[in-house]
Scaffold this motif. Structure first.
Motif, PDB file in Angstrom:
ATOM      1  N   VAL A 191       0.847  -1.194   0.000  1.00 27.99           N
ATOM      2  CA  VAL A 191       0.000   0.000   0.000  1.00 27.99           C
ATOM      3  C   VAL A 191       0.884   1.245   0.000  1.00 27.99           C
ATOM      4  CG1 VAL A 191      -1.780   1.323   1.212  1.00 27.99           C
ATOM      5  CG2 VAL A 191      -1.822  -1.187   1.287  1.00 27.99           C
ATOM      6  N   CYS A 192       0.668   2.102  -0.976  1.00 28.39           N
ATOM      7  CA  CYS A 192       1.379   3.379  -1.017  1.00 28.39           C
ATOM      8  C   CYS A 192       0.488   4.430  -0.353  1.00 28.39           C
ATOM      9  CB  CYS A 192       1.705   3.782  -2.449  1.00 28.39           C
ATOM     10  SG  CYS A 192       2.697   5.306  -2.539  1.00 28.39           S
ATOM     11  N   PHE A 212      10.391   4.558   2.291  1.00 27.55           N
ATOM     12  CA  PHE A 212       9.973   5.957   2.152  1.00 27.55           C
ATOM     13  C   PHE A 212      11.051   6.735   1.407  1.00 27.55           C
ATOM     14  CE2 PHE A 212      12.541   5.801   5.919  1.00 27.55           C
ATOM     15  CZ  PHE A 212      13.158   7.031   6.032  1.00 27.55           C
ATOM     16  N   PRO A 213      10.662   7.717   0.598  1.00 33.27           N
ATOM     17  CA  PRO A 213      11.625   8.456  -0.203  1.00 33.27           C
ATOM     18  C   PRO A 213      11.980   9.805   0.414  1.00 33.27           C
ATOM     19  CG  PRO A 213       9.442   8.940  -0.990  1.00 33.27           C
ATOM     20  CD  PRO A 213       9.272   8.068   0.242  1.00 33.27           C
ATOM     21  N   CYS A 235       3.969  11.391   5.157  1.00 34.09           N
ATOM     22  CA  CYS A 235       3.660  11.996   3.853  1.00 34.09           C
ATOM     23  C   CYS A 235       3.611  10.958   2.750  1.00 34.09           C
ATOM     24  CB  CYS A 235       4.699  13.072   3.529  1.00 34.09           C
ATOM     25  SG  CYS A 235       4.506  13.778   1.878  1.00 34.09           S
ATOM     26  N   CYS A 236       4.605  10.071   2.734  1.00 34.72           N
ATOM     27  CA  CYS A 236       4.638   9.010   1.720  1.00 34.72           C
ATOM     28  C   CYS A 236       5.341   7.790   2.275  1.00 34.72           C
ATOM     29  CB  CYS A 236       5.351   9.489   0.450  1.00 34.72           C
ATOM     30  SG  CYS A 236       5.453   8.211  -0.839  1.00 34.72           S
ATOM     31  N   HIS A 276      15.077   3.772   3.622  1.00 37.71           N
ATOM     32  CA  HIS A 276      14.963   5.077   2.979  1.00 37.71           C
ATOM     33  C   HIS A 276      15.501   5.013   1.555  1.00 37.71           C
ATOM     34  CE1 HIS A 276      16.711   9.310   2.313  1.00 37.71           C
ATOM     35  NE2 HIS A 276      15.430   9.363   2.058  1.00 37.71           N
ATOM     36  N   VAL A 277      14.734   5.536   0.617  1.00 39.25           N
ATOM     37  CA  VAL A 277      15.182   5.662  -0.768  1.00 39.25           C
ATOM     38  C   VAL A 277      15.699   7.088  -0.933  1.00 39.25           C
ATOM     39  CG1 VAL A 277      14.538   5.496  -3.199  1.00 39.25           C
ATOM     40  CG2 VAL A 277      13.429   4.011  -1.504  1.00 39.25           C
ATOM     41  N   PRO A 278      17.008   7.287  -1.042  1.00 45.31           N
ATOM     42  CA  PRO A 278      17.571   8.641  -1.036  1.00 45.31           C
ATOM     43  C   PRO A 278      17.439   9.375  -2.369  1.00 45.31           C
ATOM     44  CG  PRO A 278      19.324   7.050  -1.274  1.00 45.31           C
ATOM     45  CD  PRO A 278      18.047   6.252  -1.108  1.00 45.31           C
ATOM     46  N   GLU A 279      16.234   9.361  -2.890  1.00 41.24           N
ATOM     47  CA  GLU A 279      15.924  10.093  -4.116  1.00 41.24           C
ATOM     48  C   GLU A 279      14.655  10.905  -3.875  1.00 41.24           C
ATOM     49  OE1 GLU A 279      16.136   7.759  -7.848  1.00 41.24           O
ATOM     50  OE2 GLU A 279      16.472   6.055  -6.519  1.00 41.24           O
ATOM     51  N   THR A 280      14.589  12.080  -4.476  1.00 38.22           N
ATOM     52  CA  THR A 280      13.389  12.902  -4.345  1.00 38.22           C
ATOM     53  C   THR A 280      12.320  12.344  -5.274  1.00 38.22           C
ATOM     54  OG1 THR A 280      14.700  14.861  -3.808  1.00 38.22           O
ATOM     55  CG2 THR A 280      12.430  15.232  -4.533  1.00 38.22           C
ATOM     56  N   LEU A 281      11.353  11.673  -4.683  1.00 45.83           N
ATOM     57  CA  LEU A 281      10.335  10.965  -5.460  1.00 45.83           C
ATOM     58  C   LEU A 281       8.920  11.489  -5.206  1.00 45.83           C
ATOM     59  CD1 LEU A 281      11.646   7.317  -4.957  1.00 45.83           C
ATOM     60  CD2 LEU A 281      12.038   8.835  -6.917  1.00 45.83           C
TER      61      LEU A 281
END
Length: 296
Positions: free
Chosen positions: A95-96, A126-127, A163-164, A201-206
């Motif tokens: 689930v996003c 989470f990004p 937030c996401c 953590h995904v270290p990209e602005t997504l």
């Protein structure tokens, strides 16, 4: 049901409060990024006005559903209701969870899903989020003073904002959030309960996020619920009476200072009034919780 969508392993979830415009853009971004179905939990308590607007615009889109609450049940409970509905109708899917005033950027879901696959012990990905020009990754919550920092600090714990998040309900369980939190603070408590090893953590602005579009910075709603949540976190994060007393003492210093600074910054008495009202509510809630424990 939904046999034509079985190829996708991700559903979308967002909570709205009297804001159909932002919510529609949020739903569109979730579907564009590959969510097989998006659930909107309408928490507006406005006699069905917002829900009617959303349903009218999305009436030809079978990949979106609006679930209306009978009252404003708060963010944490609304998310739990949404997760339960998705689990019943689309079992086994990731689930996003996305704020209704946010939108996914290209490749967001795929990158978060890949991160979860690479870290089998993780339950939530989470990004980095573009908060209207400010890149925000993991935040750090100071347990003593109830302050939030962008970098690791003494007596702080890392957490991901709500937030996401790409959530694996099979690992987190449902309900996800502690429903004692009405608005704000539930993400900190969740991180405390799950532990840092369950996050990746995904270290990209997504994600792009407007930032408090529904509640509004320095509004009564934002300031009041923030104060209440900080006091509540003192109880939720403490592991002993001594820690609880320490966390209360820290907030007794930090929260009035925060209110003074924000009143000066926004040239408004709202943060100060909200501090007094929120502290009074927190004391009432702590007393009620104590009475319940004694009665139990």
């Amino acid at each position: 049901m939904h046999d034509d969508m079985r190829h996708s392993g991700v559903t979308g979830l967002t909570i709205t409060y009297r804001d159909s415009d932002y919510t529609l853009r949020c739903v569109d971004s979730l579907l564009k990024e590959g969510a097989c179905h998006v659930l909107v939990v309408d928490n507006s308590a406005d006699g069905g006005k917002t829900a009617a607007e959303l349903k009218e615009i999305m009436r030809h889109n079978p990949a979106a559903t609006v679930l209306v609450t009978d009252r404003n049940v708060g963010f944490a409970r609304a998310v739990n209701l949404g997760l339960k509905w998705l689990d019943e109708n689309f079992p086994g899917r990731l689930v996003c969870l996305l704020n209704n005033d946010a939108r996914l950027l290209d490749g967001a879901i795929e990158r978060m899903r890949a991160a979860l696959q690479q870290r089998p012990e993780a339950a939530i990905a989470f990004p980095t989020v573009d908060n209207d020009g400010v890149a925000t990754g993991p935040l750090h919550y100071n347990s003593i003073f109830g302050t939030i920092h962008r970098k690791k600090a003494a007596c702080s714990m890392p957490y991901a904002t709500g937030c996401c998040m790409l959530i694996d309900p099979s690992k987190t369980g449902i309900p996800l959030f502690d429903e004692d939190f009405f608005l704000y603070g539930e993400d900190v408590e969740l991180a405390h309960r799950l532990g840092p090893e369950r996050y990746v953590h995904v270290p990209e602005t997504l994600v792009w996020h407007a930032g408090s579009a529904s509640s509004g910075f320095a509004s009564d709603t934002y300031e009041f619920n923030t104060v209440v949540s900080h006091w509540l976190l003192a109880r939720k994060l403490s592991r002993s009476r001594m820690e609880f007393a320490l966390y209360l003492a820290g907030r007794a210093v930090a929260l009035p200072a925060r209110a003074l600074l924000r009143s000066w910054r926004y040239r408004s008495p709202v943060p100060l009034k909200a501090f007094l009202a929120g502290t009074r509510r927190a004391i009432e809630d702590m007393y009620s919780a104590k009475v319940e424990r004694v009665d139990g």
